[in-house]
Design a protein around this motif. Structure first.
Motif, mmCIF file in Angstrom:
data_model
loop_
_atom_site.group_PDB
_atom_site.id
_atom_site.type_symbol
_atom_site.label_atom_id
_atom_site.label_comp_id
_atom_site.label_asym_id
_atom_site.label_seq_id
_atom_site.Cartn_x
_atom_site.Cartn_y
_atom_site.Cartn_z
ATOM 1 N N SER A 53 43.233 41.588 25.022
ATOM 2 C CA SER A 53 43.946 40.412 25.640
ATOM 3 C C SER A 53 45.690 40.612 26.046
ATOM 4 C CB SER A 53 43.317 39.257 25.090
ATOM 5 O OG SER A 53 44.205 38.194 25.240
ATOM 6 N N ASP A 95 41.266 36.443 29.967
ATOM 7 C CA ASP A 95 40.439 37.697 29.160
ATOM 8 C C ASP A 95 39.015 36.403 29.202
ATOM 9 O OD1 ASP A 95 40.209 39.699 28.149
ATOM 10 O OD2 ASP A 95 40.902 38.938 25.942
ATOM 11 N N VAL A 96 37.969 37.744 28.538
ATOM 12 C CA VAL A 96 36.742 37.369 28.253
ATOM 13 C C VAL A 96 36.243 38.425 27.524
ATOM 14 C CG1 VAL A 96 35.568 39.381 30.219
ATOM 15 C CG2 VAL A 96 34.464 37.310 29.272
ATOM 16 N N VAL A 104 35.315 32.915 27.058
ATOM 17 C CA VAL A 104 36.456 33.078 27.909
ATOM 18 C C VAL A 104 37.625 31.882 27.720
ATOM 19 C CG1 VAL A 104 36.990 33.260 31.059
ATOM 20 C CG2 VAL A 104 34.669 33.241 30.050
ATOM 21 N N PHE A 113 41.318 33.590 38.605
ATOM 22 C CA PHE A 113 40.903 35.101 37.555
ATOM 23 C C PHE A 113 41.840 35.859 36.985
ATOM 24 C CE2 PHE A 113 36.892 32.419 38.478
ATOM 25 C CZ PHE A 113 36.275 32.198 37.479
ATOM 26 N N LEU A 130 41.135 38.341 34.528
ATOM 27 C CA LEU A 130 40.784 38.974 34.235
ATOM 28 C C LEU A 130 41.045 41.437 34.297
ATOM 29 C CD1 LEU A 130 37.390 37.344 33.761
ATOM 30 C CD2 LEU A 130 38.898 37.071 32.593
ATOM 31 N N ALA A 150 35.942 43.734 34.480
ATOM 32 C CA ALA A 150 35.543 42.733 33.465
ATOM 33 C C ALA A 150 34.352 42.467 34.029
ATOM 34 C CB ALA A 150 35.986 41.668 33.193
#
Length: 419
Positions: free
Chosen positions: A30, A45-46, A59, A87, A89, A93
């Motif tokens: 992250s 982030d996930v 998430v 998003f 990410l 991802a």
């Protein structure tokens, strides 16, 4: 008791996920939380954790949002609906999963609404789906906890789900009323959009962006000609269901429908290049055409739409396809388009094909699907993102449209060219 046990298991493993998750549990490290673009919340982030009996997804979100979760079958999926989110990410991802989560995708599904669609490795039930407030300089967190189940239990829960969303329809682009305007209406359909990225080049370019930019240019060229009214099924990065694209053209009595795409081949399929024009046929002209149609027709599944009520509508459309005049006009335009493109763009070695594309199934609107090229081929990709190539190819399509309507007007003796 079952749910309580699941909650206990979640709390046992939540500390690592919500705090410093191990490298094995994180999709990516992250980074600092980015500010919300356009004042929309940002998903930055996930992380995935757990195994094939219980799996968690966390998430990071810049602020707390409301979410709604539900399941879909055939294939097994979990859908998370939320307000519009930006998003950001990490790269790749969602391409790989963990435990019960096989893969996931995310994006805009309609103006003001975003969606995450999670492909399940096996049937699973949603034990928890909620968003935690931000605490101690930590971002808000969307938490999803899944527990493995069997198909019978999954289908029973699916039937009992209350408030499962109806198929949502994005707002249609603003339409200028004809007001007695007898010019033919052309509908341009940029493929994919929103949560559905379409194909993706190795260098990162996405089909949905390539075809939208080209479609906007083509619209401007057709409007500049002054002979046509032109509408688009989407003018931004929004998902539009396949049936809605067809209905958009039919409801407005379009005289021509052009769906714009860009293909890609998997590595084991070798290499191919050049533009291809497709018309509708229940029997594909070759195996590759059949594979492409199957992939394109999965757009609604990708976006997490429940298609269980679509069978009668599709059956009715297939019956209507007996109307030969529309099919004849489609083939005539496709042939003229291939002829016009050969002087402007590289064509596939077999540039005129047919397959069972859902977006070509309007029984009363001549329709073609144009694959501009292959994003998996370096030369094609370089061309498709080239301003010069787009200008030249757009001009060729306009010439083909002009020739098509000249022939129709001459044959009908009418001034409108409408169906």
């Amino acid at each position: 008791m079952f749910v309580r046990a699941a909650i206990s298991a979640f709390l046992f493993g939540a500390t690592a996920l919500l705090g410093g998750a191990s490298a094995a549990e994180r999709t990516s490290a992250s980074g600092p939380l980015l500010s919300a673009a356009g004042d929309f919340p940002v998903a930055s982030d996930v992380r995935l954790g757990g195994d094939d009996t219980q799996t968690r997804m966390i998430v990071d979100v810049s602020r707390k949002i409301d979410v709604r979760t539900f399941t879909l079958a055939n294939p097994y999926r979990v859908v998370i609906d939320m307000p519009q989110v930006t998003f950001q990410l990490p790269p790749k991802a969602g391409e790989a999963g963990r435990g019960l989560i096989k893969a996931f995708r995310f994006g805009l599904v309609m103006q003001g609404g975003s969606r995450m669609v999670i492909d399940l490795a096996r049937p699973a039930q949603i034990d928890m789906g909620f968003v935690l407030d931000s605490v101690n300089d930590q971002p808000a967190r969307l938490v999803l906890h899944l527990t493995a189940t069997d198909r019978e239990s999954f289908m029973r829960s699916l039937a009992l789900e209350s408030g499962a969303p109806q198929r949502s329809k994005p707002e249609a682009p603003a339409e200028t009323k004809a007001n007695g305007d007898s010019r033919p209406l052309i509908v341009i359909d940029p493929g994919h959009g929103g949560i559905d990225n379409g194909t993706k080049a190795a260098s990162g370019e996405m089909e949905k962006a390539i075809v939208l930019e080209f479609s906007l240019l083509l619209r401007d060229k057709l409007e500049k000609a002054g002979k046509y009214r032109v509408l688009m099924t989407r003018t931004d990065d929004t998902f539009v269901a396949l049936g809605d694209r067809v209905q958009f053209a039919r409801a407005r009595q379009a005289a021509l429908f052009m769906s714009i795409h860009a293909d890609a081949l998997r590595r084991r399929e070798g290499d191919a290049q050049g533009a291809t024009v497709y018309t509708l046929s229940e029997r594909a002209s070759d195996a590759r055409a059949a594979r492409l149609a199957e992939a394109e027709n999965r757009a609604d599944v990708i976006a997490g739409l429940d298609l269980s009520s679509e069978e009668k509508e599709v059956a009715d459309i297939l019956i209507d396809l007996a109307r030969r005049e529309t099919k004849t006009f489609s083939v005539q335009f496709a042939q003229g388009l291939v002829g016009a493109l050969k002087n402007a763009a590289r064509l596939h070695q077999h540039p005129l094909k047919s397959a069972s594309f859902v977006v070509l199934k309007a029984p009363d609107v001549p329709s073609v699907l144009v694959e501009l090229g292959y994003v998996s081929n370096r030369a094609d990709l370089k061309a498709m993102i080239s301003t010069e190539w787009r200008e030249r190819t757009g001009d060729s399509i306009v010439r083909a449209v002009d020739a098509f309507f000249r022939t129709r007007l001459a044959g009908s003796g009418q001034g409108s060219g409408q169906n």
